[in-house]
Design a protein around this motif. Structure first.
Motif, PDB file in Angstrom:
ATOM      1  N   LEU A 187       0.817  -1.211   0.000  1.00 45.41           N
ATOM      2  CA  LEU A 187       0.000   0.000   0.000  1.00 45.41           C
ATOM      3  C   LEU A 187       0.853   1.264   0.000  1.00 45.41           C
ATOM      4  CD1 LEU A 187      -2.746  -1.042   2.574  1.00 45.41           C
ATOM      5  CD2 LEU A 187      -3.022  -0.798   0.108  1.00 45.41           C
ATOM      6  N   PHE A 188       1.897   1.274   0.838  1.00 44.36           N
ATOM      7  CA  PHE A 188       2.754   2.454   0.898  1.00 44.36           C
ATOM      8  C   PHE A 188       3.443   2.694  -0.443  1.00 44.36           C
ATOM      9  CE2 PHE A 188       7.060   4.141   1.505  1.00 44.36           C
ATOM     10  CZ  PHE A 188       6.729   5.424   1.914  1.00 44.36           C
ATOM     11  N   SER A 189       3.932   1.641  -1.064  1.00 47.38           N
ATOM     12  CA  SER A 189       4.623   1.782  -2.345  1.00 47.38           C
ATOM     13  C   SER A 189       3.718   2.410  -3.398  1.00 47.38           C
ATOM     14  CB  SER A 189       5.120   0.417  -2.839  1.00 47.38           C
ATOM     15  OG  SER A 189       6.015  -0.152  -1.913  1.00 47.38           O
ATOM     16  N   LEU A 190       2.458   1.967  -3.439  1.00 46.51           N
ATOM     17  CA  LEU A 190       1.523   2.475  -4.438  1.00 46.51           C
ATOM     18  C   LEU A 190       1.032   3.881  -4.093  1.00 46.51           C
ATOM     19  CD1 LEU A 190      -0.542  -0.787  -5.047  1.00 46.51           C
ATOM     20  CD2 LEU A 190       1.168   0.217  -6.546  1.00 46.51           C
ATOM     21  N   LEU A 191       0.766   4.135  -2.799  1.00 47.92           N
ATOM     22  CA  LEU A 191       0.245   5.432  -2.396  1.00 47.92           C
ATOM     23  C   LEU A 191       1.323   6.524  -2.442  1.00 47.92           C
ATOM     24  CD1 LEU A 191      -1.953   4.305   0.638  1.00 47.92           C
ATOM     25  CD2 LEU A 191      -2.786   5.158  -1.558  1.00 47.92           C
ATOM     26  N   ALA A 192       2.547   6.182  -2.026  1.00 50.48           N
ATOM     27  CA  ALA A 192       3.627   7.164  -2.027  1.00 50.48           C
ATOM     28  C   ALA A 192       3.969   7.598  -3.450  1.00 50.48           C
ATOM     29  CB  ALA A 192       4.860   6.588  -1.341  1.00 50.48           C
ATOM     30  N   TYR A 193       3.805   6.700  -4.402  1.00 51.66           N
ATOM     31  CA  TYR A 193       4.068   7.017  -5.808  1.00 51.66           C
ATOM     32  C   TYR A 193       3.148   8.143  -6.284  1.00 51.66           C
ATOM     33  CZ  TYR A 193       4.704   6.354 -10.829  1.00 51.66           C
ATOM     34  OH  TYR A 193       4.970   6.559 -12.159  1.00 51.66           O
ATOM     35  N   SER A 194       2.000   8.289  -5.629  1.00 51.10           N
ATOM     36  CA  SER A 194       1.040   9.330  -6.017  1.00 51.10           C
ATOM     37  C   SER A 194       1.383  10.689  -5.417  1.00 51.10           C
ATOM     38  CB  SER A 194      -0.373   8.923  -5.564  1.00 51.10           C
ATOM     39  OG  SER A 194      -0.740   7.677  -6.115  1.00 51.10           O
ATOM     40  N   GLY A 195       2.466  10.763  -4.641  1.00 54.28           N
ATOM     41  CA  GLY A 195       2.912  12.046  -4.101  1.00 54.28           C
ATOM     42  C   GLY A 195       2.268  12.461  -2.802  1.00 54.28           C
ATOM     43  N   ASN A 196       1.822  11.501  -1.986  1.00 52.12           N
ATOM     44  CA  ASN A 196       1.129  11.834  -0.738  1.00 52.12           C
ATOM     45  C   ASN A 196       1.980  11.596   0.507  1.00 52.12           C
ATOM     46  OD1 ASN A 196      -1.562  12.586  -1.737  1.00 52.12           O
ATOM     47  ND2 ASN A 196      -1.605  10.480  -2.506  1.00 52.12           N
ATOM     48  N   PHE A 197       3.283  11.492   0.320  1.00 57.65           N
ATOM     49  CA  PHE A 197       4.196  11.210   1.430  1.00 57.65           C
ATOM     50  C   PHE A 197       4.565  12.512   2.145  1.00 57.65           C
ATOM     51  CE2 PHE A 197       8.536  10.220   3.067  1.00 57.65           C
ATOM     52  CZ  PHE A 197       8.187   9.191   3.917  1.00 57.65           C
ATOM     53  N   VAL A 198       4.238  12.617   3.440  1.00 51.66           N
ATOM     54  CA  VAL A 198       4.568  13.806   4.239  1.00 51.66           C
ATOM     55  C   VAL A 198       5.756  13.443   5.128  1.00 51.66           C
ATOM     56  CG1 VAL A 198       3.680  15.540   5.836  1.00 51.66           C
ATOM     57  CG2 VAL A 198       2.134  14.457   4.196  1.00 51.66           C
ATOM     58  N   ALA A 199       6.954  13.758   4.677  1.00 53.25           N
ATOM     59  CA  ALA A 199       8.184  13.252   5.273  1.00 53.25           C
ATOM     60  C   ALA A 199       8.353  13.528   6.767  1.00 53.25           C
ATOM     61  CB  ALA A 199       9.387  13.775   4.490  1.00 53.25           C
ATOM     62  N   PRO A 200       8.187  14.770   7.259  1.00 51.15           N
ATOM     63  CA  PRO A 200       8.444  15.013   8.692  1.00 51.15           C
ATOM     64  C   PRO A 200       7.604  14.135   9.616  1.00 51.15           C
ATOM     65  CG  PRO A 200       8.240  17.085   7.500  1.00 51.15           C
ATOM     66  CD  PRO A 200       7.807  16.006   6.552  1.00 51.15           C
ATOM     67  N   HIS A 201       6.313  14.035   9.319  1.00 51.34           N
ATOM     68  CA  HIS A 201       5.421  13.242  10.164  1.00 51.34           C
ATOM     69  C   HIS A 201       5.639  11.741   9.931  1.00 51.34           C
ATOM     70  CE1 HIS A 201       3.276  16.635  11.795  1.00 51.34           C
ATOM     71  NE2 HIS A 201       3.170  17.141  10.575  1.00 51.34           N
ATOM     72  N   ALA A 202       5.971  11.382   8.701  1.00 49.37           N
ATOM     73  CA  ALA A 202       6.192   9.971   8.394  1.00 49.37           C
ATOM     74  C   ALA A 202       7.390   9.421   9.159  1.00 49.37           C
ATOM     75  CB  ALA A 202       6.396   9.793   6.893  1.00 49.37           C
ATOM     76  N   PHE A 203       8.489  10.168   9.186  1.00 52.00           N
ATOM     77  CA  PHE A 203       9.693   9.681   9.851  1.00 52.00           C
ATOM     78  C   PHE A 203       9.562   9.723  11.376  1.00 52.00           C
ATOM     79  CE2 PHE A 203      11.617  10.716   5.671  1.00 52.00           C
ATOM     80  CZ  PHE A 203      12.079   9.445   5.380  1.00 52.00           C
ATOM     81  N   MET A 204       8.861  10.727  11.891  1.00 49.97           N
ATOM     82  CA  MET A 204       8.594  10.743  13.328  1.00 49.97           C
ATOM     83  C   MET A 204       7.635   9.618  13.702  1.00 49.97           C
ATOM     84  SD  MET A 204      10.311  12.938  14.994  1.00 49.97           S
ATOM     85  CE  MET A 204      11.146  14.534  14.953  1.00 49.97           C
ATOM     86  N   GLY A 205       6.646   9.373  12.844  1.00 52.26           N
ATOM     87  CA  GLY A 205       5.684   8.305  13.088  1.00 52.26           C
ATOM     88  C   GLY A 205       6.337   6.936  13.109  1.00 52.26           C
ATOM     89  N   ILE A 206       7.213   6.684  12.146  1.00 52.21           N
ATOM     90  CA  ILE A 206       7.835   5.356  12.077  1.00 52.21           C
ATOM     91  C   ILE A 206       8.820   5.154  13.236  1.00 52.21           C
ATOM     92  CG2 ILE A 206       9.836   5.909  10.606  1.00 52.21           C
ATOM     93  CD1 ILE A 206       9.283   3.284   9.126  1.00 52.21           C
ATOM     94  N   THR A 207       9.470   6.239  13.690  1.00 54.50           N
ATOM     95  CA  THR A 207      10.382   6.133  14.833  1.00 54.50           C
ATOM     96  C   THR A 207       9.615   5.777  16.110  1.00 54.50           C
ATOM     97  OG1 THR A 207      11.882   7.772  13.868  1.00 54.50           O
ATOM     98  CG2 THR A 207      12.097   7.350  16.224  1.00 54.50           C
ATOM     99  N   GLY A 208       8.532   6.515  16.355  1.00 53.01           N
ATOM    100  CA  GLY A 208       7.702   6.200  17.516  1.00 53.01           C
ATOM    101  C   GLY A 208       7.075   4.829  17.406  1.00 53.01           C
ATOM    102  N   GLY A 209       6.686   4.448  16.180  1.00 47.08           N
ATOM    103  CA  GLY A 209       6.060   3.153  15.953  1.00 47.08           C
ATOM    104  C   GLY A 209       7.004   1.992  16.228  1.00 47.08           C
ATOM    105  N   ILE A 210       8.250   2.128  15.794  1.00 47.17           N
ATOM    106  CA  ILE A 210       9.239   1.064  16.006  1.00 47.17           C
ATOM    107  C   ILE A 210       9.492   0.861  17.504  1.00 47.17           C
ATOM    108  CG2 ILE A 210      11.698   0.515  15.764  1.00 47.17           C
ATOM    109  CD1 ILE A 210      11.548   1.776  12.955  1.00 47.17           C
ATOM    110  N   LEU A 211       9.713   1.945  18.210  1.00 47.54           N
ATOM    111  CA  LEU A 211      10.016   1.850  19.644  1.00 47.54           C
ATOM    112  C   LEU A 211       8.814   1.326  20.438  1.00 47.54           C
ATOM    113  CD1 LEU A 211      11.918   5.233  20.120  1.00 47.54           C
ATOM    114  CD2 LEU A 211      12.915   2.936  19.998  1.00 47.54           C
ATOM    115  N   GLY A 212       7.645   1.914  20.202  1.00 51.62           N
ATOM    116  CA  GLY A 212       6.462   1.532  20.959  1.00 51.62           C
ATOM    117  C   GLY A 212       6.003   0.117  20.683  1.00 51.62           C
ATOM    118  N   SER A 213       6.008  -0.278  19.421  1.00 51.18           N
ATOM    119  CA  SER A 213       5.540  -1.613  19.052  1.00 51.18           C
ATOM    120  C   SER A 213       6.430  -2.698  19.644  1.00 51.18           C
ATOM    121  CB  SER A 213       5.492  -1.738  17.526  1.00 51.18           C
ATOM    122  OG  SER A 213       4.998  -2.999  17.141  1.00 51.18           O
TER     123      SER A 213
END
Length: 245
Positions: A187-213
């Motif tokens: 899903l990310f590969s297909l959706l990001a190709y459409s230009g909907n990737f918001v980098a600051p929130h995405a990288f903060m989100g994945i960092t918090g997600g990795i640690l919390g999960s």
């Protein structure tokens, strides 16, 4: 100075701990949060799937060498194949669907299905007919989950895996994490190709997600099967209430 990315890190961390413990539930916090900070639904789906990718990989790392992965390799291959196909189809349908239309129905179905988690297994090996029904239901839930992002579908998949394939809750959680990781990668590969990737929130989100999960999953593994089942039910009820209200 814009502090919302730091807020994203904190919210992602907290929601991912809950998701790691229950195997579901983080989405009911993150989904409204993305929209609250001004992301469009497409941006929320893309950013959320990127965060979920980190959560899935982190949770899988926590499950490593625990013995909770199902032994049936053929089942894993079949379910992953179905997941990839359904995710591609779902991502193409996503832009044309209004998820608000399904929230109430999805919440009610989830609540009604929860008692199935507590049905005692007969101990008999389920036949191919049962497994075929389980595979059909699983395929439908993966497809629907690729169109309407909701923790409810993960809960329904857990019910299918425990009821039709005789997996324990922790086994189903490990398998769902593997499945969801593949699903969000597609899903990310297909959706990001459409230009909907918001980098600051995405990288903060994945960092918090990795640690919390990772922390949440480790805690659930330490507490055992009963805790995992109760946490799943609580997460399901909270997610359903969030969908209804």
């Amino acid at each position: 100075m814009d502090v919302t990315p730091l807020l994203t890190l904190l919210i992602a961390f907290i929601s991912s701990i809950l998701s790691g413990m229950a195997g579901v539930g983080g989405g009911f916090i993150m989904a409204p949060y993305w929209l609250l900070i001004g992301l469009t639904p497409a941006q929320a789906a893309t950013t959320g799937s990127f965060m979920a990718l980190g959560m899935g990989l982190s949770s899988l790392a926590a499950f490593k060498n625990t013995g909770h992965f199902p032994k049936n390799k053929n089942l894993i291959v079949v379910l992953l194949t179905v997941t990839i196909i359904a995710s591609v189809i779902g991502a193409t349908i996503l832009p044309n669907v209004n998820p608000e239309s399904f929230k109430s129905i999805l919440a009610i179905i989830t609540i009604i299905s929860l008692p199935l988690l507590f049905v005692k297994k007969s101990g008999k090996k389920l036949n191919k007919k049962h497994q075929f029904v389980g595979l059909v239901l699983f395929s439908l839930f993966v497809l629907a989950g690729s169109i309407v992002f909701s923790s409810a579908f993960s809960i329904l998949m857990a019910i299918v895996l425990t009821s039709f394939f005789s997996l324990t809750i922790l086994q189903s959680t490990a398998l769902r994490r593997l499945i969801s990781t593949v699903q969000v990668l597609v899903l990310f590969s297909l959706l990001a190709y459409s230009g909907n990737f918001v980098a600051p929130h995405a990288f903060m989100g994945i960092t918090g997600g990795i640690l919390g999960s990772y922390l949440g999953t480790k805690y659930a593994l330490r507490k055992g099967e009963t805790f995992a089942k109760i946490a799943l039910v609580i997460g399901a009820l909270i997610s359903s209430m969030a969908l209804l209200f």
